[in-house]
Each structure stands twice: as C-alpha cells, then as structure tokens.
Write a protein that holds these residues in place. Structure first.
Motif, mmCIF file in Angstrom:
data_model
loop_
_atom_site.group_PDB
_atom_site.id
_atom_site.type_symbol
_atom_site.label_atom_id
_atom_site.label_comp_id
_atom_site.label_asym_id
_atom_site.label_seq_id
_atom_site.Cartn_x
_atom_site.Cartn_y
_atom_site.Cartn_z
ATOM 1 N N THR A 51 0.864 -1.175 0.000
ATOM 2 C CA THR A 51 0.000 0.000 0.000
ATOM 3 C C THR A 51 0.904 1.228 0.000
ATOM 4 N N ARG A 71 1.047 -4.404 -9.932
ATOM 5 C CA ARG A 71 -0.101 -3.945 -10.710
ATOM 6 C C ARG A 71 -0.841 -2.907 -9.864
ATOM 7 N N VAL A 73 -3.695 -0.598 -8.251
ATOM 8 C CA VAL A 73 -5.125 -0.660 -7.969
ATOM 9 C C VAL A 73 -5.486 0.651 -7.297
ATOM 10 N N THR A 74 -6.512 1.295 -7.778
ATOM 11 C CA THR A 74 -6.931 2.566 -7.211
ATOM 12 C C THR A 74 -8.002 2.330 -6.155
ATOM 13 N N MET A 75 -7.870 3.027 -5.065
ATOM 14 C CA MET A 75 -8.842 2.912 -3.977
ATOM 15 C C MET A 75 -9.753 4.134 -4.004
#
Length: 134
Positions: A51, A71, A73-75
């Motif tokens: 994170t 890879r 990943v958008t939160m």
C-alpha cells in the motif's frame, strides 16, 4: 507491506531485487529456490501486496524497476457514514443511523471549518477511535 513508499530509496532498491527473485520463482513454478544464499521452499499461493499513500511528506517515489513489479489498484474514499453506522449497530446502539449521520456531519464540519493544523485529524482512523470509546 503497508505504506511502502515510506521506505528509504536505498532499501527499496534491495527490496526490489528480492521481490523480483520471488516473482521469478513463482512464475517458473519452482518448489524451492535460492534466496539470499539459502534454499527456501516457495508456496505457490504466495502474493506480495503493497500500500502507498502518495503525496504526503516523507514519502518517496517508487523507482521504475519496482513499479514494474506491481499492478496498480486505485482505492476510493470510504463511506464514513456507513462505516460509522455499522460500528454503532455492532455495539448495540439502536439509533445508529441517526448517530452516524450526526458524527459524520460533525467530523466533516470540523474538518472544513477548523484551522488546517497538522495535529488536527478528522480522518477515518480518528473517527473510529471515537466510536470505539463510545
């Protein structure tokens, strides 16, 4: 790894090569492989997740060779009212919906109207801390 971009750039370089070794072992489906001079067993269910909180002071930009290993990943911003409501319901509050609305309005107004000093924290962790004490 949590808040991976808080690690110093020199350490990130070492971690990058170690992660690359593990990923290569996984890609080649090796049951065992050499890691830091030792033969270790590799669990094929292994995953490496990090994170990052970009844009904060003290955070470093990840080197390109390390970025390539993950890879993205958008939160999204969590629904604080829903989280608040569930926490209150789980603790037995009958009027959790109303209380959750009031708490989140209080926190959002405080965040907007109080001075922008670094010791003020109106984020989810702070809200959850208050709810745990209730």
């Amino acid at each position: 790894f949590d808040e991976f971009n808080r690690i110093e750039a020199e350490v990130l370089s070492v971690v990058s090569s170690q992660i690359k070794q593990i990923q290569e072992g996984l890609k080649n489906m090796l049951p065992k492989f050499q890691f830091e001079g030792k033969e270790i067993t590799l669990d094929p269910r292994t995953g490496i997740f990090i994170t990052m909180n970009p844009g904060y002071a003290g955070r470093t930009e990840l080197p390109d060779n390390l970025k390539a290993l993950f890879r993205p990943v958008t939160m999204v911003v969590p629904d604080m009212e829903q989280i608040c409501e569930i926490m209150l319901f789980s603790e037995g509050f009958d009027s959790a919906k109303l209380l959750a609305k009031k708490m989140t309005v209080l926190y959002s107004l405080s965040k907007e109207q109080l001075s922008k000093q670094h010791h003020y924290d109106f984020g989810l962790r702070a809200l959850k801390s208050v709810l745990v004490m209730a």
